[in-house]
Write a protein that holds these residues in place. Structure first.
Motif, PDB file in Angstrom:
ATOM      1  N   ALA A 198       0.818  -1.218   0.000  1.00  0.00           N
ATOM      2  CA  ALA A 198       0.000   0.000   0.000  1.00  0.00           C
ATOM      3  C   ALA A 198       0.845   1.259   0.000  1.00  0.00           C
ATOM      4  O   ALA A 198       0.377   2.326  -0.349  1.00  0.00           O
ATOM      5  CB  ALA A 198      -0.912   0.004   1.225  1.00  0.00           C
TER       6      ALA A 198
ATOM      7  N   GLU B 233      -5.800   2.532   1.166  1.00  0.00           N
ATOM      8  CA  GLU B 233      -6.083   2.852  -0.233  1.00  0.00           C
ATOM      9  C   GLU B 233      -7.149   3.941  -0.334  1.00  0.00           C
ATOM     10  O   GLU B 233      -7.080   4.820  -1.188  1.00  0.00           O
ATOM     11  CB  GLU B 233      -6.529   1.593  -0.991  1.00  0.00           C
TER      12      GLU B 233
ATOM     13  N   GLU C  20      -6.446   7.720  -1.913  1.00  0.00           N
ATOM     14  CA  GLU C  20      -7.295   8.243  -2.980  1.00  0.00           C
ATOM     15  C   GLU C  20      -7.672   9.697  -2.725  1.00  0.00           C
ATOM     16  O   GLU C  20      -7.964  10.448  -3.662  1.00  0.00           O
ATOM     17  CB  GLU C  20      -8.554   7.387  -3.100  1.00  0.00           C
TER      18      GLU C  20
END
Length: 394
Positions: free
Chosen positions: A128, A186, A190
Motif C-alpha cells: 500500500a 487505499e 485516494e
C-alpha cells in the motif's frame, strides 16, 4: 456509326489495356478491404461481450463467497461530508474538527466534502505504500502531516505552505487516523492530490494530536512520517475554542461554568475538551512512544502571526525544502489582526482567512483566566522541557 481511329488506337495499345486492368483490380481490392474492416470491427465486440457476460456471472458468484471484495475495490469514490460536533463530545479521542481551522468554504474556498472509495477497505498491506500513476503525477500517502492542535492556527499554516511549489496538500481534513481508519490506506491515498517526483504530499487534521490511537496508526503507515504541531497559549486556545462553539450554539453554558468542576474550590474540569486539549505535555508523551523527537516540529501559533515568514522558514527546513516562502509573500491585515498572503496558490489576488477567523472573544472573568494559567503552568513547563522550546506563555 463511324469508326474512330483515336478510340481504336487507345484500345489497341497493350500498355493502355494493362493500366485499365490494374485500375479495375485496385478498385476491387479497395472494396474488399473496406468490407473486411467493417466485418472484423464487429467481431471483438461480440467476443468481448460474450466473455464479459461469463465473467460477470463468475464475479457475481465469487463476490458472494468473498463478501463482495471485488465490488468494494471497484466502487467509484463516494462523496462524504465530515460531520462537526464541537460540544459535548463523548471523549477527547473523538474530538470534533478544529474550531479555528475547520475547512469551510467561506474561509478558504475549499471543498466541503471529500471523495473516497466506496465500502470499507481491507487492512493495509506493505504494498500500500507504493504509489500509483494516474495521468500527470501520482497519488502517494502523505510524507508529512500537520497533526494539531485545534484552534492553534493549522489552517493558516497549511494555506501558507501550499504556496510552495514542492508541497501538495489536501484542502479538507481527512480525519483518517481518528474517524475513518477502518476505510483502509487505499481509501486514504485516494484523497491525496497527485504529486510529481520530489514533491511532498501533506494533510492536516488537528484532532490527531489528542487521539490516543493516532501515533501508532501513523507509525504503522510509515515511521518516517514528519509531524508538525502548531501550539498556542492553552488559555487563549481554550477561550477561542469556546468562542467558536458559542457562535454556533448561543445557549451553551458560560465559559466559567464549563471550566470548573466546582467554582468555589477552583477545581478545573479536565474532562472538558477545551481544557484537556491544552495539556500538551500529556498528549506529546503519547506521540513520543512511537516517534523520535526529531520527527516532530512545533510551530508557535503566536509567532505564526507576528513572524509568519520566520516560522515558515523553520517548517521548510524541517521538510527539507528550499526556503521559497519568505517575507515577500505576506502582508499584515490590520483589520483582521493577522497576516495574509499577497498571492494564494493558483491566484494572483491577496488571500486572507475568512470571516469565521479572528472572532472577538467574550469577556472572561480575570480570576477564571488566572486560575487557568495557574493550572496550565506546570504542564507548560514540562512541555518546554520536552520540546526544548520556551513558548513564553507564562
Amino acid at each position: 456509326m463511324e469508326y474512330s481511329p483515336v478510340c481504336h488506337s487507345f484500345w489497341s495499345s497493350p500498355v493502355k489495356k494493362k493500366l485499365l486492368l490494374l485500375s479495375i483490380m485496385f478498385l476491387i481490392w479497395v472494396y474488399m478491404l473496406y468490407s473486411c474492416v467493417g466485418y472484423c470491427s464487429t467481431m471483438p465486440s461480440l467476443v468481448v461481450d460474450s466473455y464479459r457476460g461469463k465473467e460477470s456471472a463468475s464475479l457475481g458468484k465469487r463476490g458472494t463467497e468473498s463478501g463482495g471484495l471485488v465490488s468494494r475495490l471497484l466502487a467509484k469514490p463516494q462523496p462524504w461530508e465530515d460531520i462537526e460536533s464541537d460540544y459535548e463530545e463523548p471523549s477527547i479521542r473523538t474530538a470534533s474538527r478544529d474550531l479555528l481551522d475547520t475547512d469551510r468554504t467561506e474561509d478558504w474556498d475549499e471543498p466541503r466534502s471529500l471523495g473516497g472509495l466506496g465500502g470499507r477497505g481491507a487492512a493495509a498491506e506493505p504494498s500500500a505504500m507504493s504509489s500509483f500513476s494516474s495521468g500527470a503525477g501520482s497519488k502517494k500517502l502523505p510524507q508529512a502531516i500537520i497533526i494539531g492542535v485545534k484552534k492553534g492556527g493549522t489552517r493558516a499554516l497549511l494555506e501558507f505552505l501550499r504556496v510552495h511549489p514542492d508541497i501538495r496538500a489536501v484542502g479538507a481534513e481527512p480525519h483518517f487516523f481518528d474517524r475513518n481508519y477502518e476505510n483502509g490506506l487505499e481509501w486514504y491515498r485516494e484523497l491525496m492530490p497527485k504529486t510529481l517526483e520530489g514533491q511532498i504530499t501533506m494533510e492536516k487534521t488537528p484532532s490527531y494530536f489528542v487521539t490516543r490511537e493516532a501515533p501508532a496508526r501513523i507509525s504503522a503507515m510509515s515511521r518516517d512520517t514528519k509531524l508538525i504541531v502548531v501550539v498556542r497559549d492553552p488559555v487563549t486556545r481554550a477561550i477561542s475554542d469556546y468562542t467558536q462553539t458559542l457562535s454556533k450554539k448561543p445557549d451553551i453554558p458560560s465559559f466559567e461554568s464549563l471550566t470548573f468542576k466546582n467554582r468555589t474550590t477552583g477545581l478545573i474540569d479536565t474532562s472538558w475538551s477545551a481544557v484537556q486539549i491544552g495539556i500538551y505535555a500529556k498528549h506529546l508523551d503519547n506521540w513520543l512512544q512511537h516517534f523520535p523527537m526529531e520527527q516532530l516540529l512545533f510551530v508557535s501559533g503566536e509567532r505564526l502571526i507576528s513572524d509568519p515568514a520566520g516560522e515558515l522558514g523553520r517548517v521548510q527546513d524541517f521538510l527539507g525544502l528550499k526556503r521559497i516562502i519568505t517575507d515577500k509573500h505576506f502582508y499584515f491585515n490590520q483589520t483582521k489582526g493577522f497576516p495574509c498572503l499577497k498571492k494564494a496558490e493558483g491566484s494572483s489576488k491577496p488571500h486572507c482567512l475568512g470571516k469565521t477567523k479572528g472572532r472577538t472573544h467574550p469577556n472572561i472573568d480575570p480570576e477564571v483566566v488566572q486560575r487557568l494559567r495557574d493550572f496550565y503552568r506546570p504542564f507548560n513547563l514540562k512541555f518546554y522541557q520536552m520540546t526544548g522550546q520556551n513558548f513564553g506563555w507564562d
